[in-house]
Design a protein around this motif. Structure first.
Motif, PDB file in Angstrom:
ATOM      1  N   GLU A   1       0.846  -1.189   0.000  1.00  0.00           N
ATOM      2  CA  GLU A   1       0.000   0.000   0.000  1.00  0.00           C
ATOM      3  C   GLU A   1       0.881   1.239   0.000  1.00  0.00           C
ATOM      4  O   GLU A   1       2.030   1.199   0.457  1.00  0.00           O
ATOM      5  CB  GLU A   1      -0.912   0.031   1.235  1.00  0.00           C
ATOM      6  CG  GLU A   1      -1.905  -1.118   1.335  1.00  0.00           C
ATOM      7  CD  GLU A   1      -3.054  -0.996   0.344  1.00  0.00           C
ATOM      8  OE1 GLU A   1      -3.137   0.038  -0.344  1.00  0.00           O
ATOM      9  OE2 GLU A   1      -3.863  -1.946   0.263  1.00  0.00           O
TER      10      GLU A   1
ATOM     11  N   GLU B   1      -7.955   8.961  -7.507  1.00  0.00           N
ATOM     12  CA  GLU B   1      -6.895   7.962  -7.630  1.00  0.00           C
ATOM     13  C   GLU B   1      -6.337   7.997  -9.048  1.00  0.00           C
ATOM     14  O   GLU B   1      -5.546   8.850  -9.377  1.00  0.00           O
ATOM     15  CB  GLU B   1      -7.431   6.585  -7.261  1.00  0.00           C
ATOM     16  CG  GLU B   1      -7.571   6.383  -5.758  1.00  0.00           C
ATOM     17  CD  GLU B   1      -6.245   6.166  -5.033  1.00  0.00           C
ATOM     18  OE1 GLU B   1      -5.232   5.908  -5.705  1.00  0.00           O
ATOM     19  OE2 GLU B   1      -6.241   6.237  -3.795  1.00  0.00           O
TER      20      GLU B   1
ATOM     21  N   THR C   1       3.231  -2.785  -6.702  1.00  0.00           N
ATOM     22  CA  THR C   1       1.863  -2.265  -6.839  1.00  0.00           C
ATOM     23  C   THR C   1       1.573  -1.926  -8.293  1.00  0.00           C
ATOM     24  O   THR C   1       0.855  -2.629  -8.969  1.00  0.00           O
ATOM     25  CB  THR C   1       1.631  -1.032  -5.951  1.00  0.00           C
ATOM     26  OG1 THR C   1       2.664  -0.056  -6.201  1.00  0.00           O
ATOM     27  CG2 THR C   1       1.606  -1.411  -4.478  1.00  0.00           C
TER      28      THR C   1
ATOM     29  N   THR D   1       6.693  -1.034  -4.012  1.00  0.00           N
ATOM     30  CA  THR D   1       6.243  -0.099  -2.993  1.00  0.00           C
ATOM     31  C   THR D   1       6.796  -0.442  -1.620  1.00  0.00           C
ATOM     32  O   THR D   1       7.199   0.446  -0.864  1.00  0.00           O
ATOM     33  CB  THR D   1       4.704  -0.053  -2.978  1.00  0.00           C
ATOM     34  OG1 THR D   1       4.262   0.421  -4.257  1.00  0.00           O
ATOM     35  CG2 THR D   1       4.167   0.873  -1.902  1.00  0.00           C
TER      36      THR D   1
ATOM     37  N   ASN E   1       7.936   4.371  -0.190  1.00  0.00           N
ATOM     38  CA  ASN E   1       6.708   3.823  -0.778  1.00  0.00           C
ATOM     39  C   ASN E   1       6.373   4.412  -2.148  1.00  0.00           C
ATOM     40  O   ASN E   1       5.373   5.117  -2.318  1.00  0.00           O
ATOM     41  CB  ASN E   1       5.529   4.017   0.170  1.00  0.00           C
ATOM     42  CG  ASN E   1       5.678   3.211   1.450  1.00  0.00           C
ATOM     43  OD1 ASN E   1       6.457   3.591   2.329  1.00  0.00           O
ATOM     44  ND2 ASN E   1       4.944   2.117   1.557  1.00  0.00           N
TER      45      ASN E   1
ATOM     46  N   TYR F   1       4.734   4.670  -5.690  1.00  0.00           N
ATOM     47  CA  TYR F   1       3.380   4.174  -5.988  1.00  0.00           C
ATOM     48  C   TYR F   1       2.930   4.551  -7.398  1.00  0.00           C
ATOM     49  O   TYR F   1       2.842   3.712  -8.281  1.00  0.00           O
ATOM     50  CB  TYR F   1       2.424   4.729  -4.927  1.00  0.00           C
ATOM     51  CG  TYR F   1       1.119   3.993  -4.803  1.00  0.00           C
ATOM     52  CD1 TYR F   1       1.083   2.663  -4.394  1.00  0.00           C
ATOM     53  CD2 TYR F   1      -0.085   4.631  -5.046  1.00  0.00           C
ATOM     54  CE1 TYR F   1      -0.124   1.984  -4.249  1.00  0.00           C
ATOM     55  CE2 TYR F   1      -1.295   3.968  -4.901  1.00  0.00           C
ATOM     56  CZ  TYR F   1      -1.309   2.646  -4.509  1.00  0.00           C
ATOM     57  OH  TYR F   1      -2.498   1.985  -4.372  1.00  0.00           O
TER      58      TYR F   1
ATOM     59  N   ASN G   1      -0.841   9.830  -5.102  1.00  0.00           N
ATOM     60  CA  ASN G   1      -0.943   8.414  -5.452  1.00  0.00           C
ATOM     61  C   ASN G   1      -0.881   8.147  -6.947  1.00  0.00           C
ATOM     62  O   ASN G   1      -0.595   7.025  -7.356  1.00  0.00           O
ATOM     63  CB  ASN G   1      -2.249   7.828  -4.902  1.00  0.00           C
ATOM     64  CG  ASN G   1      -2.184   7.552  -3.411  1.00  0.00           C
ATOM     65  OD1 ASN G   1      -1.155   7.769  -2.780  1.00  0.00           O
ATOM     66  ND2 ASN G   1      -3.277   7.089  -2.845  1.00  0.00           N
TER      67      ASN G   1
END
Length: 341
Positions: free
Chosen positions: A33, A55, A219, A234, A259, A261, A306
């Motif tokens: 995540e 998103e 991801t 990620t 992370n 993404y 994101n």
């Protein structure tokens, strides 16, 4: 170096699976995540409100941006240069990832809660087709060079194939929890968010053709041309460039702490764009020589960056701030800010 190719006996077993005979449910582990981002600090460019914790985002060759949003669920069609909303397309359930079937669309929008795939005209928001039964919680979808749509069946495992708006095949065996997918020529390269590497499917043959371990937990994925793809590790703090032929061979590893993404590729400038969600940073990487990628800039973004996309007309970069509160937004980074790097 070739990483791993599925043996013919395995392929025969996978090809023999049917939608009525799913693979046994595997043991689930937490999926990769994005990090929960801190407050943003002086994001570059222009920031405009974009309600709905956006998103996925794509930008057409005509300069129309399409963002997937929630509550209300749907697609916001925007002017990519200004962020001004042109129209809103309501959907049954919120789409997450979006992709383009061609430079000017249509937009592929998998709906996770209704298990449908929409094909939407970005010019006017018209739904061109609705394909039902594309897995359980379809996560992402792309069109391979032969015209086959490959949908990742996140909670069912494997991939679903669609042609002319009809499901033509389903392969439950394969990645435990497939997430992002990249179209690489006639192949679809799928990332498994459970940490089981990448899985390569042939669009024309509608079958699994290769698989290999990669990173810690992946991801997202994006294409870098006819035989290259990038994968966000990620949990591992890196982005990998892999050659898909369909054999899998590693080309380079890009350091991406915090992370990583969102991914996007600017084909004109040969730039790979990576959102680092732990620090609200957009990492800009020159991949003109894929074997020797060069980090050229880290640009401050909006909170919870994101997703990212490139406006092919202007070279501007669009980043969604996916904070579920009142601060969800769209950031438009001018091309000169990226070029100046």
């Amino acid at each position: 170096m070739k990483r791993f190719v599925v043996a013919l006996s395995t392929l025969a077993l996978v090809a023999g699976c049917s939608p009525e005979e799913p693979a046994p449910a595997p043991t689930q582990t937490p999926a990769a995540e994005p990090a929960r981002a801190p407050a943003a600090q002086d994001p570059v460019g222009t920031v405009v409100p974009l309600p709905g914790a956006p998103e996925g985002i794509v930008v057409t060759a005509s300069g129309i941006a399409v963002a997937a949003v929630r509550e209300p669920d749907g697609l916001r069609l925007l002017d990519a240069a200004t962020g001004v909303e042109r129209s809103f397309v309501p959907t049954v359930g919120a789409p997450r990832h979006l992709s383009l079937a061609g430079p000017d669309g249509p937009v592929l929008a998998p709906l996770e809660s209704s298990d449908e795939l929409l094909l939407v005209d970005p010019a006017n928001g018209a739904t061109l087709s609705t394909t039902r039964g594309v897995g359980r919680q379809p996560h992402d979808a792309v069109v391979t060079a032969d015209g086959t749509t490959v949908v990742t069946n996140e909670m069912g495992g494997g991939a679903v194939f669609v042609r002319n708006g009809v499901v033509t095949a389903s392969l439950p065996a394969g990645p435990v929890q497939p997430g992002g997918v990249a179209a690489v020529g006639n192949y679809a390269a799928v990332a498994d968010v459970q940490g089981n590497g990448i899985w390569i499917y042939s669009g024309p043959d509608q079958e699994l053709v290769a698989q290999g371990p990669l990173g810690t937990k992946l991801t997202h994925a994006t294409s870098l041309g006819s035989d290259l793809a990038a994968f966000a590790d990620t949990d591992g703090g890196a982005v990998y460039l892999e050659r898909i032929t369909p054999d899998i061979s590693e080309v380079a590893r890009i350091d991406a702490p915090g992370n990583p993404y969102g991914l996007a590729y600017d084909a004109d400038r040969k730039l790979l764009l990576i959102t680092l969600t732990e620090s609200n940073i957009l990492r800009v990487v020159d991949v003109a020589d894929p074997a020797s990628p060069r980090i050229v800039a880290d640009l401050p973004t909006v909170r919870q960056a994101n997703s990212v996309a490139v406006d092919p007309r202007s070279g501007n970069v669009l980043v969604t701030g996916s904070d579920p509160g009142a601060d969800s937004s769209l950031q438009i980074i001018p091309a000169e800010s990226v070029d100046a790097s």
